[in-house]
Design a protein around this motif. Structure first.
Motif, PDB file in Angstrom:
ATOM      1  N   ALA A 256       0.956  -1.269   0.033  1.00  0.00           N
ATOM      2  CA  ALA A 256       0.034  -0.004  -0.085  1.00  0.00           C
ATOM      3  C   ALA A 256       0.824   1.291  -0.076  1.00  0.00           C
ATOM      4  O   ALA A 256       0.628   2.141  -0.692  1.00  0.00           O
ATOM      5  N   HIS A 257       1.974   1.258   0.776  1.00  0.00           N
ATOM      6  CA  HIS A 257       2.529   2.619   0.972  1.00  0.00           C
ATOM      7  C   HIS A 257       3.536   2.751  -0.287  1.00  0.00           C
ATOM      8  O   HIS A 257       3.357   3.849  -0.840  1.00  0.00           O
ATOM      9  N   THR A 258       3.820   1.738  -0.681  1.00  0.00           N
ATOM     10  CA  THR A 258       4.965   2.008  -1.929  1.00  0.00           C
ATOM     11  C   THR A 258       4.153   2.137  -3.141  1.00  0.00           C
ATOM     12  O   THR A 258       4.422   3.227  -4.235  1.00  0.00           O
ATOM     13  N   LEU A 259       3.056   1.604  -3.558  1.00  0.00           N
ATOM     14  CA  LEU A 259       2.092   1.961  -4.408  1.00  0.00           C
ATOM     15  C   LEU A 259       1.713   3.315  -4.563  1.00  0.00           C
ATOM     16  O   LEU A 259       1.739   3.927  -5.557  1.00  0.00           O
ATOM     17  N   LEU A 260       0.899   3.739  -3.597  1.00  0.00           N
ATOM     18  CA  LEU A 260       0.589   5.176  -3.381  1.00  0.00           C
ATOM     19  C   LEU A 260       1.649   6.095  -3.469  1.00  0.00           C
ATOM     20  O   LEU A 260       1.496   7.244  -3.758  1.00  0.00           O
ATOM     21  N   GLN A 261       2.870   5.630  -2.824  1.00  0.00           N
ATOM     22  CA  GLN A 261       3.870   6.854  -2.787  1.00  0.00           C
ATOM     23  C   GLN A 261       4.535   6.865  -4.044  1.00  0.00           C
ATOM     24  O   GLN A 261       4.766   8.134  -4.796  1.00  0.00           O
ATOM     25  N   SER A 262       4.440   5.936  -4.945  1.00  0.00           N
ATOM     26  CA  SER A 262       4.810   5.866  -6.222  1.00  0.00           C
ATOM     27  C   SER A 262       3.807   7.090  -7.173  1.00  0.00           C
ATOM     28  O   SER A 262       4.341   7.665  -8.199  1.00  0.00           O
TER      29      SER A 262
END
Length: 460
Positions: free
Chosen positions: A367-373
């Motif tokens: 979740a964190h890495t996808l939304l941060q991307s």
């Protein structure tokens, strides 16, 4: 609860724990705070907002099927809408790197909404809203947190990243049209190649971005599958009859996006396919943005000792030692963002490998890495447009000079003179540092026909 000046006592299945007195979160959130002092990173506003949307939608669905009273359901919806608006963002306090699946993050939302809803109802024992029994009714972390990833990613793509990509595509198209009259030397292997229009070069950039946009749009469809109602492993255990279609309908009403039940709840629960496909399309976009921004850096290199075929807008000084130096700062920033996104794709893919049996417990880092991307690209691309691409200027005279000096012009002579003779002429021009036309003239070979063949306008 027993109160003190700063803390209150709460109890859960593990026993007593002290929670800050004014906190709206409760015991399970506090245990996660105590256990996971890892990075200081928190989930973005977009995910917290979607958690509020899911809890409000669930409460409405349960009111409609008679599982929650209008009073309690209304209080949960009111508290959830405050979460949606961002009023309680400071109460979402758990590190991104937490227990698997996002259980702590789900309970953080449940506890904040339950305590706030109880406050709205007056905090009496009979009006107490329970975080599990009421706010989390018919839900599991495994379906709600997974759905939250898809919903937040889809919203951010539709409302932020895709409009930014479309604008970049339009701006590159505009520059392609503006630069179409300008002829220049093409380059392959970083060496002279046949002529090209500067506008044609930019049209290639634009079409590449268009292709990336279309791929991301295609991947939106799998993000629209959300397995709410599947409960812990897809069997719908403890899910109220009639709940699923109503909760998804309300999420569609609130987001104005076409979310739907997956064709197979077990497949949805076991795998985070939508996140993988999305981040792969973001990686592809990042790779192409690196290529385009690297090309722009090469084309603008100089201004006296490089190619200097284009000039970039000057946005800030480029050196602490060399006065007047200006660097391609916006292009460098974009390149760095893309490097990070490519790294994030590796993190998500690695997390995907960790899926086992009925669930992938690595959902928090996914979740964190996808939304941060998505956020990084959504912020970088508009900056790239406004502070760089829109202000690019062509240096037509320099383009012309490089083109006329290019040895690759000899390519146009091959059909007439043959490859071997054309190669000899090109080699002689290189050794004597002369234009192709001058070598032909000195050899007495420059006919009107060959002169026309050497006109760059005939080659594009």
């Amino acid at each position: 609860m027993n109160s003190s000046n700063q803390y209150r006592e709460e109890y859960d299945t593990l026993g007593k724990i002290m929670v800050p007195k004014e906190a709206y979160y409760g015991s399970q959130t506090q245990r996660a705070v105590d256990n996971f002092q890892i990075s200081g990173l928190r989930f973005p506003r977009s995910l917290i907002r979607v958690q509020g949307i899911i809890k409000a939608s669930a409460a409405l669905a349960h009111m409609e099927i008679g599982k929650l009273s209008p009073e309690m359901g209304g209080a949960i919806i009111a508290a959830s809408e405050e979460v949606i608006e961002g009023k309680w963002d400071d109460q979402f306090v758990i590190d991104v790197y937490q227990a698997g699946a996002g259980t702590s993050q789900n309970m953080n939302a449940n506890e904040v909404i339950a305590n706030r809803a109880s406050e709205i109802l007056g905090r009496s024992q009979e009006n107490r809203v329970h975080p599990n029994d009421h706010v989390n009714m018919s839900q599991s972390t495994n379906d709600t947190f997974h759905a939250a990833i898809n919903i937040a990613a889809a919203e951010n793509l539709v409302h932020k990243l895709l409009p930014a990509i479309s604008q970049l595509e339009l701006e590159l198209d505009r520059k392609a049209e503006e630069f179409m009259p300008i002829l220049k030397s093409g380059r392959t292997h970083l060496h002279d190649a046949v002529p090209i229009r500067l506008g044609q070069e930019f049209s290639g950039f634009a079409d590449t971005i268009k292709s990336c946009r279309q791929q991301i749009e295609r991947n939106l469809d799998v993000l629209y599958e959300i397995g709410l109602g599947g409960s812990a492993i897809g069997t719908k255990m403890n899910t109220a009859s009639g709940y699923t279609p109503k909760v998804i309908k309300e999420i569609c009403n609130r987001t104005k996006l076409p979310f739907r039940e997956p064709s197979n709840l077990f497949g949805f629960t076991q795998n985070t396919n939508a996140a993988f496909r999305t981040v792969l399309s973001l990686k592809e976009l990042a790779i192409h943005l690196i290529k385009i921004t690297s090309d722009l850096r090469l084309l603008s290199s100089g201004p006296r000792t490089g190619l200097a075929e284009i000039t970039l807008p000057s946005v800030q000084p480029g050196s602490t030692i060399m006065p007047g130096k200006v660097n391609p700062a916006i292009l460098e920033m974009t390149h760095m963002v893309c490097c990070q996104v490519i790294g994030y794709e590796t993190a998500i893919s690695t997390a995907g490998i960790a899926g086992q049996l009925e669930i992938n417990v690595m959902m928090p880092v996914i979740a964190h890495t996808l939304l941060q991307s998505i956020d990084l690209l959504s912020n970088a691309i508009p900056t790239l447009i406004t502070k760089c691409v829109s202000g690019i200027q062509a240096n037509e005279e320099i383009c012309k000079n490089w083109m006329e000096a290019s040895l690759a012009l000899v390519t146009a002579l091959s059909p007439k003179l043959g490859y071997d003779l054309a190669s000899q002429i090109g080699k002689q021009a290189d050794e004597e540092n002369k234009p192709i036309k001058q070598v032909l003239l000195e050899k007495g070979m420059l006919t009107e026909e060959l002169e026309k063949l050497l006109d760059p306008r005939s080659m594009v």
